[in-house]
Design a protein around this motif. Structure first.
Motif, PDB file in Angstrom:
ATOM      1  N   ALA A  94       0.823  -1.210   0.000  1.00 14.15           N
ATOM      2  CA  ALA A  94       0.000   0.000   0.000  1.00 14.15           C
ATOM      3  C   ALA A  94       0.860   1.264   0.000  1.00 14.15           C
ATOM      4  N   ILE A  95       2.125   1.123   0.380  1.00 16.24           N
ATOM      5  CA  ILE A  95       3.019   2.294   0.357  1.00 16.24           C
ATOM      6  C   ILE A  95       3.356   2.675  -1.079  1.00 16.24           C
ATOM      7  N   LEU A  96       3.518   1.679  -1.964  1.00 18.78           N
ATOM      8  CA  LEU A  96       3.991   1.925  -3.326  1.00 18.78           C
ATOM      9  C   LEU A  96       2.881   1.848  -4.365  1.00 18.78           C
ATOM     10  N   ALA A  97       1.864   1.043  -4.110  1.00 12.92           N
ATOM     11  CA  ALA A  97       0.846   0.782  -5.137  1.00 12.92           C
ATOM     12  C   ALA A  97      -0.349   1.711  -4.987  1.00 12.92           C
ATOM     13  N   GLY A  98      -1.055   1.906  -6.108  1.00 12.14           N
ATOM     14  CA  GLY A  98      -2.256   2.733  -6.112  1.00 12.14           C
ATOM     15  C   GLY A  98      -3.384   2.036  -6.835  1.00 12.14           C
ATOM     16  N   LYS A  99      -4.389   2.836  -7.249  1.00  9.00           N
ATOM     17  CA  LYS A  99      -5.570   2.272  -7.896  1.00  9.00           C
ATOM     18  C   LYS A  99      -5.237   1.584  -9.219  1.00  9.00           C
ATOM     19  N   THR A 100      -4.269   2.146  -9.952  1.00  7.72           N
ATOM     20  CA  THR A 100      -3.896   1.537 -11.239  1.00  7.72           C
ATOM     21  C   THR A 100      -3.362   0.135 -11.041  1.00  7.72           C
ATOM     22  N   ASP A 101      -2.488  -0.027 -10.050  1.00 11.65           N
ATOM     23  CA  ASP A 101      -1.937  -1.355  -9.754  1.00 11.65           C
ATOM     24  C   ASP A 101      -3.047  -2.309  -9.333  1.00 11.65           C
ATOM     25  N   LEU A 102      -3.973  -1.815  -8.530  1.00  8.63           N
ATOM     26  CA  LEU A 102      -5.078  -2.656  -8.090  1.00  8.63           C
ATOM     27  C   LEU A 102      -5.935  -3.079  -9.279  1.00  8.63           C
ATOM     28  N   ARG A 103      -6.192  -2.152 -10.183  1.00  8.76           N
ATOM     29  CA  ARG A 103      -7.016  -2.460 -11.358  1.00  8.76           C
ATOM     30  C   ARG A 103      -6.376  -3.566 -12.188  1.00  8.76           C
ATOM     31  N   GLU A 104      -5.054  -3.517 -12.333  1.00  8.60           N
ATOM     32  CA  GLU A 104      -4.359  -4.557 -13.110  1.00  8.60           C
ATOM     33  C   GLU A 104      -4.464  -5.920 -12.428  1.00  8.60           C
ATOM     34  N   VAL A 105      -4.356  -5.930 -11.101  1.00 12.45           N
ATOM     35  CA  VAL A 105      -4.488  -7.187 -10.358  1.00 12.45           C
ATOM     36  C   VAL A 105      -5.896  -7.750 -10.539  1.00 12.45           C
ATOM     37  N   ILE A 106      -6.902  -6.878 -10.456  1.00  9.89           N
ATOM     38  CA  ILE A 106      -8.293  -7.324 -10.592  1.00  9.89           C
ATOM     39  C   ILE A 106      -8.545  -7.893 -11.983  1.00  9.89           C
ATOM     40  N   GLU A 107      -8.026  -7.221 -13.006  1.00  4.69           N
ATOM     41  CA  GLU A 107      -8.215  -7.707 -14.388  1.00  4.69           C
ATOM     42  C   GLU A 107      -7.584  -9.076 -14.563  1.00  4.69           C
ATOM     43  N   ARG A 108      -6.388  -9.279 -14.010  1.00  3.78           N
ATOM     44  CA  ARG A 108      -5.739 -10.581 -14.122  1.00  3.78           C
ATOM     45  C   ARG A 108      -6.528 -11.645 -13.351  1.00  3.78           C
ATOM     46  N   ALA A 109      -7.054 -11.270 -12.191  1.00  4.01           N
ATOM     47  CA  ALA A 109      -7.831 -12.212 -11.387  1.00  4.01           C
ATOM     48  C   ALA A 109      -9.104 -12.638 -12.120  1.00  4.01           C
ATOM     49  N   GLN A 110      -9.785 -11.680 -12.755  1.00  7.56           N
ATOM     50  CA  GLN A 110     -11.002 -12.001 -13.504  1.00  7.56           C
ATOM     51  C   GLN A 110     -10.692 -12.914 -14.676  1.00  7.56           C
ATOM     52  N   GLU A 111      -9.610 -12.620 -15.392  1.00 10.98           N
ATOM     53  CA  GLU A 111      -9.210 -13.437 -16.530  1.00 10.98           C
ATOM     54  C   GLU A 111      -8.828 -14.858 -16.072  1.00 10.98           C
ATOM     55  N   ARG A 112      -8.124 -14.956 -14.994  1.00 13.36           N
ATOM     56  CA  ARG A 112      -7.696 -16.247 -14.463  1.00 13.36           C
ATOM     57  C   ARG A 112      -8.904 -17.098 -14.057  1.00 13.36           C
ATOM     58  N   ASN A 113      -9.864 -16.433 -13.422  1.00 17.20           N
ATOM     59  CA  ASN A 113     -11.065 -17.151 -12.994  1.00 17.20           C
ATOM     60  C   ASN A 113     -11.896 -17.608 -14.196  1.00 17.20           C
ATOM     61  N   ARG A 114     -11.969 -16.750 -15.237  1.00 15.71           N
ATOM     62  CA  ARG A 114     -12.764 -17.058 -16.431  1.00 15.71           C
ATOM     63  C   ARG A 114     -12.144 -18.211 -17.224  1.00 15.71           C
ATOM     64  N   LEU A 115     -10.831 -18.203 -17.361  1.00 15.11           N
ATOM     65  CA  LEU A 115     -10.173 -19.199 -18.201  1.00 15.11           C
ATOM     66  C   LEU A 115      -9.861 -20.503 -17.465  1.00 15.11           C
ATOM     67  N   TYR A 116      -9.459 -20.380 -16.183  1.00 17.62           N
ATOM     68  CA  TYR A 116      -8.952 -21.560 -15.476  1.00 17.62           C
ATOM     69  C   TYR A 116      -9.733 -21.886 -14.198  1.00 17.62           C
ATOM     70  N   GLN A 117     -10.754 -21.072 -13.871  1.00 14.86           N
ATOM     71  CA  GLN A 117     -11.521 -21.235 -12.622  1.00 14.86           C
ATOM     72  C   GLN A 117     -10.583 -21.267 -11.403  1.00 14.86           C
ATOM     73  N   GLN A 118      -9.551 -20.446 -11.458  1.00 14.02           N
ATOM     74  CA  GLN A 118      -8.599 -20.377 -10.352  1.00 14.02           C
ATOM     75  C   GLN A 118      -8.844 -19.117  -9.526  1.00 14.02           C
ATOM     76  N   ARG A 119      -8.906 -19.300  -8.223  1.00 10.84           N
ATOM     77  CA  ARG A 119      -9.105 -18.160  -7.326  1.00 10.84           C
ATOM     78  C   ARG A 119      -7.816 -17.347  -7.217  1.00 10.84           C
ATOM     79  N   THR A 120      -7.967 -16.099  -6.769  1.00  9.76           N
ATOM     80  CA  THR A 120      -6.820 -15.211  -6.543  1.00  9.76           C
ATOM     81  C   THR A 120      -6.864 -14.705  -5.112  1.00  9.76           C
ATOM     82  N   ILE A 121      -5.743 -14.861  -4.427  1.00  4.21           N
ATOM     83  CA  ILE A 121      -5.573 -14.267  -3.095  1.00  4.21           C
ATOM     84  C   ILE A 121      -4.682 -13.042  -3.253  1.00  4.21           C
ATOM     85  N   LEU A 122      -5.154 -11.914  -2.762  1.00  4.44           N
ATOM     86  CA  LEU A 122      -4.393 -10.664  -2.860  1.00  4.44           C
ATOM     87  C   LEU A 122      -3.933 -10.244  -1.470  1.00  4.44           C
ATOM     88  N   PHE A 123      -2.621 -10.179  -1.302  1.00  7.08           N
ATOM     89  CA  PHE A 123      -2.044  -9.708  -0.045  1.00  7.08           C
ATOM     90  C   PHE A 123      -1.673  -8.235  -0.194  1.00  7.08           C
TER      91      PHE A 123
END
Length: 468
Positions: free
Chosen positions: A87-116
């Motif tokens: 949270a010190i270095l990342a912002g909304k843009t970084d979060l948006r990229e993580v969310i997009e990858r998580a959605q794609e991963r779930n759609r293609l491989y039904q794999q969950r994403t844990i975000l720390f």
């Protein structure tokens, strides 16, 4: 070729990483401490071991207690994809990229994403709000880590959708285990070197680490790397080296020995004796030597009830408030409520009249317990038929909210356990109580008074410990 160079660089960085980073536990079995949340059979441990961490969690605790390490253990254990943001270095843009990858991963491989998200309290409300929809719909499972109270620093919507796990400072035995493991581990620690850590040096590092694993390992690393081996190749870590490495001198203060008990005794006796200067001196010695401030605060709470009592009823409130405040903020700023409580109690009027309880306790031991007068018994069960509670007079319906009726068993009428002092607020109590007792004597025809003598302090201590 690039992958080969990247792999070589990563391996080199691992070997050159600080000792605290190299010694991070990789599995739950390697993890030391926090037994209250990841001990055998605990909910979080079961969820990690079975890879069923479906609800979001927030790890809350002081630095060096293993929040990030626990997240990495989860990452090693889970089949879900694991992403990390600071949270010190990342912002909304970084979060948006993580969310997009998580959605794609779930759609293609039904794999969950844990975000720390480390230091999640550093994100403002808008940034935290941006997480909320994706936590709610299960796009990500959140693990947040924070040194601040999440009920204040994390938005309530996220808190309500997460399980809060509070991590504590490691105890001395756990810090000692970490040091021993670092010295003997041949792969990530110093197991391939000959190191002699003297008992005095080890105890000093353990004490001065103040429950922070990172502090302890950093100090050990500095001691090892800055000390030349002898002619036999052995690196000797003495007390002097340990003091230099952690930049604190040792004070004679074994937490299980005489110095510990003597110092807390001197501190309490100084507060009881109304000497704030001596109290501050012994307090400083204890804190400098690594004493747990919570231990000191517990003793101050006891003192407020035992040695100040109703001479200043605020004393207990100040002591309890100081303990709560310290739990919120910890050291170093937590020293202020601790010092405030010490000074307040040292300069407050003193009374030990609360020990009157032990007079009543002794009388019951000697003479047995008396029966409850019928008018004081509970009338709610069958008062009409049995007469229980009948003829009781409700004090608040009387002038002055007082009625001189019988409260003790009949054979004990005129027996007085409590004797107010003339100190502080208790002097006012003494005046009121004198009037009430006189009125009760007249109303009940009490002709003789029975004032029980004060008990010797050693007898009170024995009776007090029998309460355990």
């Amino acid at each position: 070729m690039t992958d080969l160079f990247d792999h070589a660089m990563n391996e080199r960085m691992k070997s050159q990483a600080p000792l605290a980073a190299r010694m991070r536990p990789r599995t739950l079995d390697e993890y030391i401490g926090q037994e209250h949340i990841i001990g055998p059979g605990k909910l979080l441990r079961r969820a990690i071991e079975t890879d069923r961490l479906f609800s979001s969690i927030i790890l809350w605790g002081p630095p060096g207690t293993g929040k990030t390490t626990l997240a990495q253990v989860i990452a090693n254990q889970t089949r879900s994809h694991f992403e990390t943001l600071s949270a010190i270095l990342a912002g909304k843009t970084d979060l948006r990229e993580v969310i997009e990858r998580a959605q794609e991963r779930n759609r293609l491989y039904q794999q969950r994403t844990i975000l720390f998200i480390d230091e999640i309290h550093r994100w403002n409300k808008a940034q935290q709000d941006a997480l909320l929809p994706f936590v709610e719909n299960g796009t990500i499972t959140l693990i947040g880590a924070t040194t601040e109270n999440p009920f204040f620093e994390v938005i309530s919507a996220l808190v309500s959708r997460s399980r809060i796990f509070q991590l504590r400072h490691l105890n001395q035995a756990e810090i000692g285990q970490l040091l021993d493991r670092a010295i003997t581990d041949p792969e990530r620690g110093y197991g391939q070197r000959r190191i002699h850590l003297t008992p005095e040096a080890r105890a000093h590092l353990v004490n001065m680490a103040s429950g922070d694993a990172r502090n302890a390992l950093n100090a050990l690393e500095l001691a090892v790397e800055s000390t030349q081996p002898d002619e036999h190749g052995t690196i000797h870590i003495t007390l002097e080296v340990a003091q230099e490495s952690i930049q604190r001198r040792a004070v004679l203060y074994d937490k299980d020995g005489d110095a510990h008990y003597d110092t807390i005794s001197a501190f309490i006796k100084s507060v009881r004796g109304s000497d704030p200067d001596a109290a501050l001196y012994w307090l400083a010695k204890m804190i400098y030597a690594g004493e747990d401030p919570r231990f000191i605060l517990r003793r101050l709470i006891i003192l407020a009830g035992e040695d100040i009592g109703l001479a200043d009823p605020l004393g207990l409130l100040v002591a309890v408030s100081a303990a709560q405040a310290f739990d919120y903020i910890g050291l170093p700023e937590g020293i202020y409520p601790l010092v405030e409580a010490t000074l307040y109690l040292a300069t407050a009027p003193k009374s030990n009249s609360t020990t009157a309880y032990f007079k009543a306790m002794q009388l019951i031991e000697q003479e047995g317990a008396g029966s409850v007068p019928k008018h004081l018994q509970d009338e709610n069960r069958d008062g009409q038929a049995t007469g229980q509670g009948q003829n009781y007079i409700y004090p608040h319906n009387q002038v002055g909210h007082f009625v001189p009726q019988q409260y003790l068993p009949k054979r004990l009428l005129g027996t007085y356990f409590y004797r107010p002092s003339e100190q502080g607020y208790e002097a006012e109590i003494e005046q009121r109580l004198k009037q009430w007792r006189e009125a009760q004597k007249r109303a009940l025809g009490i002709e003789t008074e029975r004032h029980l003598p004060d008990l010797p302090q050693d007898q009170i201590e024995k009776m007090k410990h029998s309460l355990k």
